[in-house]
Write an enzyme that holds these catalytic residues in place. Sequence first.
Site, PDB file in Angstrom:
ATOM      1  N   HIS A 168      78.304  78.608  26.048  1.00  0.00           N
ATOM      2  CA  HIS A 168      78.507  79.373  24.815  1.00  0.00           C
ATOM      3  C   HIS A 168      77.200  79.611  24.070  1.00  0.00           C
ATOM      4  CE1 HIS A 168      78.965  75.328  22.770  1.00  0.00           C
ATOM      5  NE2 HIS A 168      78.389  75.978  21.777  1.00  0.00           N
ATOM      6  N   ASP A 213      80.952  73.779  30.290  1.00  0.00           N
ATOM      7  CA  ASP A 213      80.171  74.514  29.286  1.00  0.00           C
ATOM      8  C   ASP A 213      78.670  74.346  29.542  1.00  0.00           C
ATOM      9  OD1 ASP A 213      79.413  75.961  27.097  1.00  0.00           O
ATOM     10  OD2 ASP A 213      80.630  74.843  25.658  1.00  0.00           O
ATOM     11  N   SER A 221      75.162  71.798  19.998  1.00  0.00           N
ATOM     12  CA  SER A 221      75.622  72.399  21.244  1.00  0.00           C
ATOM     13  C   SER A 221      74.446  72.557  22.199  1.00  0.00           C
ATOM     14  CB  SER A 221      76.247  73.769  20.975  1.00  0.00           C
ATOM     15  OG  SER A 221      77.461  73.638  20.285  1.00  0.00           O
TER      16      SER A 221
END
Length: 714
Positions: A85, A221, A646
């Site tokens: 992402h 991810d 992240s």
Amino acid sequence: MTKKLALSAAIVSGFAAFAPAQADEGQWQPHQLPQLRAELQRIGITIPAERLADLSRHPMSAIVSLDGCSASFVSPEGLVVTNHHCAYGAIQRNSTAEKNYIANGFLAKTRAEELPGGPTTRVYVTDKVENVTERVNGGLDKLTGKDRHAEVKKRIKALIADCETDKNYRCSVPAFHRGAEYYRIRQMMIKDVRLVYAPPESIGNYGGDIDNYEWPRHTGDYSFLRAYVGKDGKPADPSPDNVPYKSKDFLVVSAEGLKNGDPILLAGYPGRTSRYKLPVEIRYARDLSYPMMVADYQADLDAIAAATKGKENDVVRYASVVKSINNRMKKTQGLLDGFARKDIAAIKDKQDADFRTWYGKQPKSSPAMLAELDAAIAADMDLSDDEFAYGVATYSDLLKSARTLYRLALEKQKADADREPGFQERDIANIKARLSRLEQSFVSSVDQARYVAGLQRYVKLPTKAHPQWLDNLTPALADVPAMYQKTGLADTATRLAWMDKAPADFEQSADPFIKLAVRMHGVAMTLEERRKEVDGNLEKIIPQYMASVIAWKKSQGKPVYPDANSTLRVTYGTVSAYPGRDGITKGPFTTVEGILEKHTGKDPFDAPQALIDAVKAKRYGQFKDPVLGTVPVDFLSSADTTGGNSGSAVMNKRGELIGLNFDSTYESITKDWYFDRDITRAIHLDVRYMLWVMKEVDHADNLLKEMTIKYPQK
């Protein structure tokens, strides 16, 4: 299905005995780590704390920022690993309905096949941090309001200018402890960043928004980028002549795995936390600000969905925008749900009362300081309502571009040192990049729909929140279509050409969005001047308050670390289960079998057939966990994380990469405001799953060969 999977996850993790541990609070600045030497040793970290504090040495020298996400070098050839992402914008910008890398994934088998990350994709390598608090705050005791704010900004701009004599570096002077401290940070800025590999969304975003912030998770991810520089080894504009950046240090990737209770280190660039805010600020967020934000996010998503329905190219263009809004909305809703689950405001009331009692007993306490603090915060919240309304009324990318361009023209009339931050010569390249990037995520009809919907929402906001004079300047809904028909700003070359125009050119323009930006400028400046006044008063009083809070916490032996502010931080913890809100204690690992359990054949639970076949055939290879008997996908730890973390490297006790941070459990979202040691858990990708997909599903053999991978001993 959810309950079944939760039980399944608990049973799987039961192969290794576990009990929920307490989370480990603290997003520490690297220079603080020597103070935590005993704690790091207690949980089993073997890297000396002094080495972790040294940004020039491994592993910290391998940790990088992507300006909003975190990442790390994993080869000496500038190869960077981060979340799927986090690279989503680069994936989307290179995708079309016919060549959809979002849906199908992308793998460059050679350097020549790597794709441009986009004009705003950057890799930042932090190499120097210095305390400049006295140079920012010294001698300002008599200044208040916007005069103080102006002097603080003047000093910060001078510190930045002095730092950026080498144009290969980008410097900043962020505030810590809400302005009690300032540090000057120097980062090498690599501008040529290319997309190397991303799995299909059915792996990289498996579970989609349904599973976002949930556990158990089965999301792969991850993605890979590569940093390029000029042949002289220095950062350069994107060019086919550039060469991979020779990263001095990089992380070894460990496929040896983890077990419950093992220690982990996590390093990255967490975005924003609010743990030192007052009870009244929590209630404002809980009762007013966050509910309005959630409603606004949903309305914007509805407008985009309606405008792109049945138009695959438009869906692809807005995929990154939609993903970002969805993520912010779910996090904000999670904060509201967390506030409902636990009365954090009441907890803060008790803490605030205890602090004020302690403070009142101190020799140099000042009741006037507390009264001034309360007044400054009240003014801040009042202004925030007007700023929110202004944002709703200007919900158009073309209008935002026009406003930026007109402001740039006005600022360019000043000496560079006197310009507002964001409009100095150092910012021109970034402005150009943002204006260029728009072409990859813009469709005129969709922007029009978003703008109309925003104007409709603005009218429904409380009148007292409408900025003065703005109501008379917003266009009638019936006039909006003609604005989009007559503007030239939808064309990238035209937008960029306006960067060189003078203010008079804007004031004489017939372009409807340019005209509107000129008319609205006065309202924007009024809000900005009010913000400067409020911020100046906050900058005066908050540091005094924070100095007392820090002294109070130290008197109790409690951890003292600054709120996250997008600067390099280190946190630590252990692999750990947690008690979910459904009453089930959930184990720290999920496995590839869980992917098959969730698989429905429909988005977002539509796993690739090659992955399904590999799981059914039990082709686990070297990535099979000896306890789980299969390949782990994701795992939980007690580390302290937030947005911006992240892509953060999750390392084992030796500083080897064993995971990527990408989320937290839904119950943990309120950690931005209050750290609950019992339930806070971060969610990480297990690199064994990443490596397994690369080998068995996507056949990314070139990258597996490039990285240094430590496999389990046979």
